[in-house]
Design a protein around this motif. Structure first.
Motif, PDB file in Angstrom:
ATOM      1  N   VAL A  97     -10.876  59.551 -43.447  1.00 50.80           N
ATOM      2  CA  VAL A  97     -11.582  58.884 -44.528  1.00 50.80           C
ATOM      3  C   VAL A  97     -11.778  57.442 -44.071  1.00 50.80           C
ATOM      4  O   VAL A  97     -10.803  56.715 -43.854  1.00 50.80           O
ATOM      5  CB  VAL A  97     -10.801  58.945 -45.845  1.00 50.80           C
ATOM      6  CG1 VAL A  97     -11.556  58.195 -46.936  1.00 50.80           C
ATOM      7  CG2 VAL A  97     -10.555  60.393 -46.253  1.00 50.80           C
ATOM      8  N   VAL A  98     -13.026  57.025 -43.940  1.00 52.90           N
ATOM      9  CA  VAL A  98     -13.340  55.742 -43.312  1.00 52.90           C
ATOM     10  C   VAL A  98     -13.837  54.755 -44.356  1.00 52.90           C
ATOM     11  O   VAL A  98     -14.772  55.057 -45.113  1.00 52.90           O
ATOM     12  CB  VAL A  98     -14.405  55.923 -42.215  1.00 52.90           C
ATOM     13  CG1 VAL A  98     -14.763  54.585 -41.588  1.00 52.90           C
ATOM     14  CG2 VAL A  98     -13.919  56.904 -41.155  1.00 52.90           C
ATOM     15  N   TYR A  99     -13.215  53.577 -44.366  1.00 48.57           N
ATOM     16  CA  TYR A  99     -13.671  52.454 -45.178  1.00 48.57           C
ATOM     17  C   TYR A  99     -14.204  51.415 -44.201  1.00 48.57           C
ATOM     18  O   TYR A  99     -13.431  50.792 -43.467  1.00 48.57           O
ATOM     19  CB  TYR A  99     -12.529  51.882 -46.020  1.00 48.57           C
ATOM     20  CG  TYR A  99     -12.035  52.842 -47.072  1.00 48.57           C
ATOM     21  CD1 TYR A  99     -12.443  52.714 -48.395  1.00 48.57           C
ATOM     22  CD2 TYR A  99     -11.179  53.888 -46.747  1.00 48.57           C
ATOM     23  CE1 TYR A  99     -12.009  53.600 -49.376  1.00 48.57           C
ATOM     24  CE2 TYR A  99     -10.744  54.787 -47.712  1.00 48.57           C
ATOM     25  CZ  TYR A  99     -11.155  54.632 -49.015  1.00 48.57           C
ATOM     26  OH  TYR A  99     -10.729  55.512 -49.984  1.00 48.57           O
ATOM     27  N   ILE A 100     -15.522  51.233 -44.185  1.00 48.28           N
ATOM     28  CA  ILE A 100     -16.144  50.442 -43.130  1.00 48.28           C
ATOM     29  C   ILE A 100     -17.105  49.418 -43.716  1.00 48.28           C
ATOM     30  O   ILE A 100     -17.817  49.690 -44.692  1.00 48.28           O
ATOM     31  CB  ILE A 100     -16.889  51.369 -42.131  1.00 48.28           C
ATOM     32  CG1 ILE A 100     -17.440  50.573 -40.946  1.00 48.28           C
ATOM     33  CG2 ILE A 100     -17.976  52.175 -42.834  1.00 48.28           C
ATOM     34  CD1 ILE A 100     -17.932  51.462 -39.810  1.00 48.28           C
ATOM     35  N   ALA A 101     -17.103  48.248 -43.123  1.00 45.39           N
ATOM     36  CA  ALA A 101     -18.017  47.194 -43.568  1.00 45.39           C
ATOM     37  C   ALA A 101     -19.459  47.575 -43.263  1.00 45.39           C
ATOM     38  O   ALA A 101     -19.752  48.181 -42.226  1.00 45.39           O
ATOM     39  CB  ALA A 101     -17.673  45.884 -42.879  1.00 45.39           C
ATOM     40  N   VAL A 309      -6.661  57.654 -42.375  1.00 45.00           N
ATOM     41  CA  VAL A 309      -7.413  56.623 -43.075  1.00 45.00           C
ATOM     42  C   VAL A 309      -7.810  55.561 -42.051  1.00 45.00           C
ATOM     43  O   VAL A 309      -6.968  55.081 -41.283  1.00 45.00           O
ATOM     44  CB  VAL A 309      -6.593  55.997 -44.222  1.00 45.00           C
ATOM     45  CG1 VAL A 309      -7.340  54.797 -44.821  1.00 45.00           C
ATOM     46  CG2 VAL A 309      -6.314  57.031 -45.300  1.00 45.00           C
ATOM     47  N   VAL A 310      -9.069  55.188 -42.049  1.00 50.16           N
ATOM     48  CA  VAL A 310      -9.566  54.161 -41.132  1.00 50.16           C
ATOM     49  C   VAL A 310     -10.091  52.991 -41.951  1.00 50.16           C
ATOM     50  O   VAL A 310     -10.916  53.175 -42.856  1.00 50.16           O
ATOM     51  CB  VAL A 310     -10.686  54.712 -40.227  1.00 50.16           C
ATOM     52  CG1 VAL A 310     -11.282  53.592 -39.379  1.00 50.16           C
ATOM     53  CG2 VAL A 310     -10.158  55.822 -39.332  1.00 50.16           C
ATOM     54  N   LEU A 311      -9.623  51.786 -41.645  1.00 49.14           N
ATOM     55  CA  LEU A 311     -10.154  50.552 -42.223  1.00 49.14           C
ATOM     56  C   LEU A 311     -10.877  49.826 -41.100  1.00 49.14           C
ATOM     57  O   LEU A 311     -10.274  49.496 -40.073  1.00 49.14           O
ATOM     58  CB  LEU A 311      -9.033  49.688 -42.789  1.00 49.14           C
ATOM     59  CG  LEU A 311      -8.100  50.357 -43.814  1.00 49.14           C
ATOM     60  CD1 LEU A 311      -7.061  49.357 -44.323  1.00 49.14           C
ATOM     61  CD2 LEU A 311      -8.883  50.954 -44.969  1.00 49.14           C
ATOM     62  N   SER A 312     -12.155  49.562 -41.272  1.00 48.32           N
ATOM     63  CA  SER A 312     -12.964  49.029 -40.180  1.00 48.32           C
ATOM     64  C   SER A 312     -13.829  47.868 -40.666  1.00 48.32           C
ATOM     65  O   SER A 312     -14.577  48.006 -41.636  1.00 48.32           O
ATOM     66  CB  SER A 312     -13.854  50.132 -39.607  1.00 48.32           C
ATOM     67  OG  SER A 312     -14.651  49.654 -38.556  1.00 48.32           O
ATOM     68  N   GLY A 313     -13.692  46.727 -40.007  1.00 46.77           N
ATOM     69  CA  GLY A 313     -14.544  45.584 -40.286  1.00 46.77           C
ATOM     70  C   GLY A 313     -14.211  44.846 -41.557  1.00 46.77           C
ATOM     71  O   GLY A 313     -15.020  44.043 -42.041  1.00 46.77           O
TER      72      GLY A 313
END
Length: 887
Positions: A97-101, A309-313
């Motif tokens: 699940v990616v949360y990306i700017a 979980v991925v937090l990106s940018g």
């Protein structure tokens, strides 16, 4: 029951993975102006990450299996509580699940609130109302103006105050370590501590060796000049230094310069003195509310981790520090702290291209049950404590609850220790199989990296950790001691430190080392590193076993470059195919003479042409003792030390040295990212003591009565003991130096003073006048700075009786001036002997030839001292100090 639950969750996870492999991605959007009741589309975005989490859960409840992508629009998101990821919010390693700017935008999640309504006050100070401080709802400890940390009002503004002494003499230092009363205050000088109106909020920050403890004040007694703390320190105050350093912060009167601020709890008012050019009508002023900004709350013991979980940018900013004022706020590596981002039971998660800034404690902690997580291409900076922590200070018994296999790669971790100076750039505790690679770590007050958390030869709890291609520099900053670029503890099989560039490591006193294998560090490979510009040495092994130090370059340490300490415990190493370059004639230090230390095929060189000293021998004499077989002396460099510019004819090729490429060291990727660390501007590092030193030459006539001697270092002024210039008597002129001794001092060798001539060869003549008084005992000694140090000329004057070592010579009249002159040869020509001339008042000079030095291998003069050792009420005087050096 727990086992059945785990099997069920595993089955569900397998079904989800199978579905995800063929399902179309689900994309949601979040924006600061969005609404959590909206559809989550680009046109109708959600308003928070929490809203996106609920939307993902709802979609799953309706049969949607993802994968899920949450695109976060730029702008500021003000957090009222931490963002929390639970097991239900995860995905899978291959379908996260990616949360990306949003591309080209910067979302900032802040744990702080803006301070507005500024009004000009008296002088240069501005004020803003903070009614929540008065009501007790919000009391903050940090302030950030236009994206920069500002200083909580303190005194002194720079540097430190010094205590007058501990509350009681530390006669039994071992007993004092377990005495809580020795840790809860000190005696202060003059008006340094006062009964300020804000006393309950004032903090005292006391410096020890490798820690700095933070205290809240219980009581100040202005008559006895003592301050008592509510919370103790880890070590007794004054344990490491009788006149230990400290500073005081957070009271209104300390707000006396631009950049300082003070929050009045009583008034509910914030005071701030703006920096030059700051317009308070336009300034962005933020104070933190939340201690944690992001939490991963899994339970590895129950088989319920947060996975994928991925937090990106994303940028996470403004996290507060908080501490119980009744509890110890102290400890190595500041491991008592929490962090802005905290993980528990976190698996296969990623923080990439993120920023974590303006934090009050650590930036990231991956603790219990965190495995296979990656922190990549993140900038982590402006930290109250340290940067990244993997593992814990205790190792859980269950493997699934142990932290392991985590990575921090290509991260710029810098500017830490602002509140808790012992914070570390990257810390690995009781954790294994971690990787610390390609990071730039700089501007901390303690170690750059640390691995292991078991002392001595206890069973291993940290192994197979890798430190590779890191650029670690500008740490220590003369604030704490006993530190290293990479610091290790305990048995660590499989741990490797290689291809690291470490430089500008400057401790307060001892222990500014590049590579530091501390207590029990064993089975570690340290290879192909370059270490230069260190205060205490390129490598220090306190004690350990089976460590392999090979094919490294160690350059330009202020003290001896390579050393080991303990010989009373199992301690060995192999030191081979290394290049050691110095400018002070001392490639080796400490005690590397026992046979269990294997040194071979190394290359040594002195940049200034000094004779190299190997424990009182030249290289040939050292090799005749069975040491350093195959080693050579020669210049390894063609031009540039820092870039390892070796020519094809360099003698290093003759020792089997394998040149290595450091171009991959540090950050990699886009040019702007790689070049970012170069934008930091730092004040110049002062020259080493050897550059600053001069020959001893002082008649005290230019020093005011009551002052310390101008050119000497003084220690041990406590409980009335002192070492001050006086006009009571003089050998010549009007001034001399008076030693006042007292009984019951923390050490019998207090008070004392010393000079640091840093002389390597030639003939030294040192003359001084002495006036012994009844009951006084003066000890005069010459030393090098080895560990243990070697002693040269040694005199003791007990109630007027003069001895050279154990040899009685003659009696000096009490209350009268006697002239003493010592002549000693240094360097290769030294023979362990010295000559002395004594001229009693009104008598002809008496000569004493070929007196024995304290150590017949004494060759270097680094230290000349005068020590009062009477342990009684006594005084003596010295005057007319003059040192001459014939090369």
């Amino acid at each position: 029951m727990a086992l059945m639950y785990r099997l069920l969750m595993g089955l569900i996870g397998s079904l989800l993975l199978a579905s995800m492999a063929v399902a179309a991605p689900v994309t949601l959007y979040v924006a600061p102006a969005g609404n959590d009741g909206a559809a989550g589309t680009l046109a109708k975005p959600l308003g928070s990450v929490a809203g996106a989490q609920r939307a993902v859960r709802a979609a799953r409840a309706q049969g949607e299996v993802g994968p899920f992508k949450v695109v976060v629009r730029g702008g500021t998101y003000r957090l009222q509580e931490p963002i929390v990821f639970g097991p239900e919010d995860g995905g899978a390693k291959d379908a996260p699940v990616v949360y990306i700017a949003m591309k080209g935008e910067k979302p900032v999640f802040t744990g702080g609130s803006a301070i507005k309504g500024w009004k000009r006050g008296e002088g240069g100070v501005w004020t803003a109302e903070v009614p929540e401080a008065k009501s007790g709802e919000w009391y903050f400890h940090q302030l950030f103006v236009n994206g920069e940390r500002r200083v909580r009002a303190r005194t002194p503004n720079e540097g430190y105050l010094n205590i007058a002494g501990p509350l009681q003499p530390l006669k039994d230092r071992k007993a004092a370590r377990s005495d809580p009363d020795a840790k809860k205050g000190f005696r202060f000088k003059d008006e340094d501590v006062q009964r300020w109106a804000e006393l309950g909020d004032v903090n005292v920050i006391a410096y020890h060796a490798w820690t700095a403890s933070r205290h809240w004040i219980q009581e100040v007694d202005t008559e006895t000049k003592t301050v008592m703390f509510r919370n103790p320190s880890g070590y007794p105050i004054g344990y490491w230094e009788p006149t230990a350093r400290y500073y005081v912060e957070n009271f209104r009167a300390a707000l006396d310069s631009p950049g300082e601020w003070y929050l009045s709890r009583a008034e509910g008012r914030l005071y701030y003195w703006p920096m030059k050019g700051e317009d308070m009508a336009k300034a962005e002023v933020v104070a933190p509310r939340l201690q944690r900004l992001v939490e991963f709350r899994g339970d590895a013991g129950l088989g319920m981790p947060v996975v994928g979980v991925v937090l990106s940018g994303l940028s996470f900013q403004h996290a507060e520090w908080k501490h119980d004022p009744e509890k110890v706020a102290d400890g190595q590596a500041a491991t008592h702290l929490t962090a802005a981002v905290v993980g528990k039971g976190m698996r296969d998660c990623v923080l990439e291209n993120c920023e974590i800034a303006h934090a009050g404690e650590y930036a990231v902690i991956l603790g219990e049950g965190c495995k296979n997580n990656r922190i990549v291409h993140c900038e982590i900076h402006d930290l109250g404590g340290g940067g990244v922590r993997f593992g814990e200070t205790s190792l859980p018994n269950e493997v699934e609850r142990q932290a392991s296999n985590n990575t921090v790669d290509n991260c710029f971790i810098h500017d830490g220790g602002h509140v808790f100076a012992a914070g570390i750039g990257v810390w690995i505790g009781r954790s294994s199989y971690n990787k610390v690679t390609h990071n730039e770590i700089c501007d901390f007050y303690y170690s750059g990296c640390s691995v292991g958390w078991s002392w001595g030869y206890a069973p291993t709890t940290a192994h197979d950790n890798l430190f590779e291609y890191n650029h670690i520099h500008d740490i220590g900053k003369f604030a704490l001691s006993d530190m290293g670029g990479i610091y290790s503890l305990g048995i660590s099989p499989g741990t490797v430190e290689r291809y690291n560039r470490i430089h500008d490591v400057y401790s307060y006193s001892y222990g500014g080392w590049g590579l530091y294998t501390d207590e029990g560090s064993s089975d570690i490979v340290l290879e192909k590193n370059i270490v230069y510009n260190t205060k205490s040495g390129g490598l220090h092994q306190h004690y350990g076993q089976r460590n392999q130090i090979r094919n490294n370059v160690f350059c330009r340490a202020w003290d001896g470059n390579i050393l080991s300490s303990r010989t009373d415990l199992p301690n060995d190493l192999v030191f081979e195919r290394n290049v050691v370059v110095v400018d002070n004639g001392r490639p080796l230090d400490g005690n590397l003479t026992p046979d269990r230390f294997t040194l071979r095929n190394n290359l040594y060189w002195d940049l200034k042409g000094n004779e190299l000293d190997f424990y009182g021998e030249d290289l040939a004499g050292w090799q005749a003792q069975g040491k350093d077989a195959g080693s050579l002396i020669g210049n390894p460099f063609r031009k540039d030390i820092d870039d390892l510019d070796f020519g094809p004819d360099s003698p290093l090729h003759k020792i089997g040295f394998e040149p290595f490429d450091m171009s991959k060291c540090g950050l990699y990727g886009e040019r702007e990212w790689v070049e970012a660390p170069k934008k930091i501007v730092r004040p110049p590092v002062p020259p080493p003591p050897a550059v600053q030193s001069t020959l001893v030459n002082d008649d005290f006539e230019q020093t005011k009565v009551g002052d310390l001697p101008a050119a000497a270092r003084v220690s041990g002024e406590e409980q009335g003991a002192s070492l001050r210039v006086t006009d009571e008597t003089a050998a010549v002129g009007k001034h001399s130096l008076k030693f006042t001794d007292k009984p019951g001092l923390s050490q019998v060798w207090q008070p004392h003073m010393f000079y640091q001539p840093q002389l390597k060869k030639g003939t030294v003549r040192f003359a001084f006048s002495v006036r012994p008084e009844a009951g006084s005992i003066l000890w005069h000694e010459w030393r090098d700075t080895g560990s243990p140090y070697k002693v040269g000329p040694t005199l003791k004057i007990t109630n007027g009786e003069l001895r050279a070592g154990e040899q009685a010579l003659l009696s000096l009249p009490l209350g009268q001036w006697t002239r003493i002159e010592i002549t000693c040869v240094l360097g290769k020509a030294a023979n362990g002997k010295y000559d002395m001339t004594v001229t009693l008042p009104g008598a002809a000079p008496q000569e004493f030839k070929q007196l024995a030095c304290g150590n017949d291998k004494f060759r270097l003069l680094d230290w000349v001292g005068f020590i009062a050792v009477a342990d009684a009420e006594a005084v003596f005087y010295i005057d007319e100090l003059k040192m001459e050096h014939a090369k």
